[in-house]
Design a protein around this motif. Structure first.
Motif, PDB file in Angstrom:
ATOM      1  N   TYR A  70       0.831  -1.218   0.000  1.00  9.41           N
ATOM      2  CA  TYR A  70       0.000   0.000   0.000  1.00  9.41           C
ATOM      3  C   TYR A  70       0.856   1.254   0.000  1.00  9.41           C
ATOM      4  O   TYR A  70       0.443   2.303  -0.506  1.00  9.41           O
ATOM      5  CB  TYR A  70      -0.910   0.009   1.228  1.00  9.41           C
ATOM      6  CG  TYR A  70      -0.207   0.395   2.511  1.00  9.41           C
ATOM      7  CD1 TYR A  70      -0.245   1.702   2.982  1.00  9.41           C
ATOM      8  CD2 TYR A  70       0.526  -0.545   3.231  1.00  9.41           C
ATOM      9  CE1 TYR A  70       0.420   2.061   4.153  1.00  9.41           C
ATOM     10  CE2 TYR A  70       1.196  -0.198   4.377  1.00  9.41           C
ATOM     11  CZ  TYR A  70       1.143   1.109   4.841  1.00  9.41           C
ATOM     12  OH  TYR A  70       1.810   1.462   5.984  1.00  9.41           O
ATOM     13  N   LEU A  71       2.075   1.162   0.544  1.00 10.33           N
ATOM     14  CA  LEU A  71       2.971   2.313   0.654  1.00 10.33           C
ATOM     15  C   LEU A  71       4.005   2.341  -0.453  1.00 10.33           C
ATOM     16  O   LEU A  71       4.255   3.393  -1.058  1.00 10.33           O
ATOM     17  CB  LEU A  71       3.674   2.272   2.013  1.00 10.33           C
ATOM     18  CG  LEU A  71       4.638   3.413   2.348  1.00 10.33           C
ATOM     19  CD1 LEU A  71       3.862   4.725   2.531  1.00 10.33           C
ATOM     20  CD2 LEU A  71       5.426   3.085   3.630  1.00 10.33           C
ATOM     21  N   LYS A  72       4.611   1.201  -0.737  1.00  9.65           N
ATOM     22  CA  LYS A  72       5.753   1.149  -1.644  1.00  9.65           C
ATOM     23  C   LYS A  72       5.384   0.886  -3.101  1.00  9.65           C
ATOM     24  O   LYS A  72       6.071   1.376  -4.004  1.00  9.65           O
ATOM     25  CB  LYS A  72       6.737   0.067  -1.167  1.00  9.65           C
ATOM     26  CG  LYS A  72       7.321   0.325   0.215  1.00  9.65           C
ATOM     27  CD  LYS A  72       8.153   1.591   0.242  1.00  9.65           C
ATOM     28  CE  LYS A  72       8.728   1.869   1.613  1.00  9.65           C
ATOM     29  NZ  LYS A  72       9.562   3.086   1.631  1.00  9.65           N
ATOM     30  N   LYS A  94       8.248   5.815   4.285  1.00  9.98           N
ATOM     31  CA  LYS A  94       7.954   6.837   3.288  1.00  9.98           C
ATOM     32  C   LYS A  94       7.512   6.215   1.969  1.00  9.98           C
ATOM     33  O   LYS A  94       7.882   5.087   1.641  1.00  9.98           O
ATOM     34  CB  LYS A  94       9.186   7.724   3.056  1.00  9.98           C
ATOM     35  CG  LYS A  94       9.595   8.517   4.293  1.00  9.98           C
ATOM     36  CD  LYS A  94      10.801   9.385   4.010  1.00  9.98           C
ATOM     37  CE  LYS A  94      11.200  10.198   5.228  1.00  9.98           C
ATOM     38  NZ  LYS A  94      12.382  11.056   4.971  1.00  9.98           N
ATOM     39  N   GLU A  95       6.756   6.979   1.219  1.00  9.92           N
ATOM     40  CA  GLU A  95       6.279   6.545  -0.092  1.00  9.92           C
ATOM     41  C   GLU A  95       7.390   6.767  -1.121  1.00  9.92           C
ATOM     42  O   GLU A  95       7.263   7.541  -2.058  1.00  9.92           O
ATOM     43  CB  GLU A  95       5.023   7.330  -0.472  1.00  9.92           C
ATOM     44  CG  GLU A  95       4.213   6.699  -1.583  1.00  9.92           C
ATOM     45  CD  GLU A  95       2.946   7.479  -1.868  1.00  9.92           C
ATOM     46  OE1 GLU A  95       3.016   8.719  -1.985  1.00  9.92           O
ATOM     47  OE2 GLU A  95       1.880   6.860  -1.965  1.00  9.92           O
ATOM     48  N   ASN A 116       7.490  18.378  -6.226  1.00  9.52           N
ATOM     49  CA  ASN A 116       6.564  18.557  -5.109  1.00  9.52           C
ATOM     50  C   ASN A 116       5.492  17.465  -5.047  1.00  9.52           C
ATOM     51  O   ASN A 116       4.340  17.731  -4.763  1.00  9.52           O
ATOM     52  CB  ASN A 116       5.905  19.940  -5.178  1.00  9.52           C
ATOM     53  CG  ASN A 116       5.116  20.136  -6.465  1.00  9.52           C
ATOM     54  OD1 ASN A 116       5.287  19.389  -7.408  1.00  9.52           O
ATOM     55  ND2 ASN A 116       4.264  21.144  -6.493  1.00  9.52           N
ATOM     56  N   THR A 117       5.899  16.219  -5.286  1.00 10.42           N
ATOM     57  CA  THR A 117       5.018  15.068  -5.089  1.00 10.42           C
ATOM     58  C   THR A 117       5.232  14.539  -3.670  1.00 10.42           C
ATOM     59  O   THR A 117       6.109  15.019  -2.955  1.00 10.42           O
ATOM     60  CB  THR A 117       5.363  13.955  -6.095  1.00 10.42           C
ATOM     61  OG1 THR A 117       6.645  13.415  -5.736  1.00 10.42           O
ATOM     62  CG2 THR A 117       5.417  14.492  -7.504  1.00 10.42           C
ATOM     63  N   PRO A 118       4.473  13.539  -3.240  1.00  8.26           N
ATOM     64  CA  PRO A 118       4.708  12.957  -1.908  1.00  8.26           C
ATOM     65  C   PRO A 118       5.957  12.087  -1.851  1.00  8.26           C
ATOM     66  O   PRO A 118       6.108  11.280  -0.944  1.00  8.26           O
ATOM     67  CB  PRO A 118       3.445  12.105  -1.674  1.00  8.26           C
ATOM     68  CG  PRO A 118       2.446  12.564  -2.653  1.00  8.26           C
ATOM     69  CD  PRO A 118       3.230  13.038  -3.833  1.00  8.26           C
ATOM     70  N   GLU A 119       6.861  12.239  -2.819  1.00  3.67           N
ATOM     71  CA  GLU A 119       8.020  11.353  -2.899  1.00  3.67           C
ATOM     72  C   GLU A 119       8.865  11.391  -1.633  1.00  3.67           C
ATOM     73  O   GLU A 119       9.534  10.438  -1.288  1.00  3.67           O
ATOM     74  CB  GLU A 119       8.874  11.749  -4.110  1.00  3.67           C
ATOM     75  CG  GLU A 119      10.042  10.833  -4.368  1.00  3.67           C
ATOM     76  CD  GLU A 119      10.840  11.278  -5.565  1.00  3.67           C
ATOM     77  OE1 GLU A 119      12.063  11.066  -5.546  1.00  3.67           O
ATOM     78  OE2 GLU A 119      10.274  11.843  -6.492  1.00  3.67           O
ATOM     79  N   GLY A 120       8.854  12.481  -0.923  1.00  5.37           N
ATOM     80  CA  GLY A 120       9.649  12.552   0.285  1.00  5.37           C
ATOM     81  C   GLY A 120       9.761  13.970   0.797  1.00  5.37           C
ATOM     82  O   GLY A 120       9.583  14.926   0.044  1.00  5.37           O
TER      83      GLY A 120
END
Length: 325
Positions: free
Chosen positions: A14-16, A49-50, A306-310
């Motif tokens: 679900y995360l990775k 983290k995603e 600016n994605t949820p990448e980190g």
């Protein structure tokens, strides 16, 4: 060259790697780190983290961390074809380079050739992280010559190599990280704008005092910043280094943040090259005022957009200091 599988457990899909995938490309990355493949994959799977990739390659071993029929969050293009349609391969030891990186690159070329042959794909299926999001990655591989790397793969495939011109001029990409020195300032409620800091020669901020503003600029190109206010869910608008004004308190576009409102998250990225950064978060006290968690420097972070990448930070713990390089 050893190939091993150390696959992410399904309870972390679900995360990775939340989406099924029928891949169409192979994307090449450099880790910008000096850890080996096993350590890189172990950290990728273990953190919360995603952020993810399919395999890491070092000078001795290739370690697969995600199934190739699941997506990865490595290319910085959100739900674009980079993240949703490509197999992401990380080449290790690219921070310092040298013989270990050279060998890792050779192993990556062999491994990519194997993947191409298995799928009956041509060399045109190989992409760079830069092709998807503009991030200057794989940075060292490109600095040494992208066509040169493709020639390594062509040789493994038994194909003719492409002649590379020898009179190419040195470009900005030869500068460290393609950004040169990074200058930055932090604002806090007590000392206001702190002195400028260059790279990781010290840090911006003050222990014990919450930070509420941040600005930064590279020697070359442009970097962008977003901060998140303490205990909120959304990051503020993007601020560009082009608007950097030292010690400025009037122009809201010259810094990221809102005076008087502490921040607990930071995103920083470069339009060419990358920025490495880390933050120190405040201590945690119990209801008697006793410190139960001391101020802590979090791990170094890199991100492309600016994605949820980190991002750097922990929700609910205000940032008191930052370092960049």
């Amino acid at each position: 060259m050893q190939i091993v599988k150390m696959l992410c457990p399904s309870n972390k899909y679900y995360l990775k790697c939340p989406y099924s995938m029928d891949p169409e490309y192979i994307t090449v990355h450099n880790t910008a780190n000096d850890a080996g493949a096993t350590a890189e994959v172990s950290f990728m799977i273990g953190n919360g983290k995603e952020v993810s990739f399919h395999a890491a390659v070092d000078d001795n071993v290739i370690v697969q961390g995600l199934p190739f029929d699941r997506n990865a969050w490595a290319c910085g293009d959100g739900h674009g074809k980079g993240n949703r349609k490509s197999i992401s391969i990380e080449i290790c030891y690219s921070k310092s380079g040298g013989t270990k990186f050279d060998k890792a690159e050779q192993n990556a070329a062999k491994y990519i050739a194997i993947l191409l042959k298995e799928r009956n794909w041509g060399i045109e299926r190989i992409k760079r992280h830069k092709d998807w999001s503009g991030k200057y990655c794989p940075h060292r591989t490109m600095d040494n010559g992208w066509e040169r790397f493709l020639n390594l793969i062509r040789a493994e495939l038994g194909q003719a190599t492409v002649k590379i011109p020898t009179n190419t001029s040195v470009s900005i990409s030869k500068e460290p990280n393609c950004t040169g020195n990074i200058t930055y300032q932090a604002h806090d409620g007590k000392y206001k704008w702190n002195p400028e800091v260059i790279n990781d020669n010290g840090n911006a901020g003050n222990s014990g005092i919450r930070m509420d503003g941040l600005r930064a600029k590279p020697k070359y190109g442009e970097i962008k910043i977003q901060t998140r206010l303490l205990n909120t869910n959304n990051f503020l608008d993007v601020v560009s280094s082009k608007n950097y004004i030292k010690n400025d308190s009037k122009n809201g576009n010259s810094y990221s943040g809102i005076y008087g409102k502490p921040i607990d998250g930071v995103k920083i990225w470069a339009t060419k090259g990358y920025v490495e950064y880390r933050v120190k978060v405040e201590s945690v006290r119990n209801n008697k005022g006793q410190v139960i968690k001391p101020e802590t420097w979090l791990p170094w972070v890199r991100k492309a957009d600016n994605t949820p990448e980190g991002y750097a930070g922990v929700k609910g713990r205000a940032i008191v200091a930052i370092q960049m390089k």
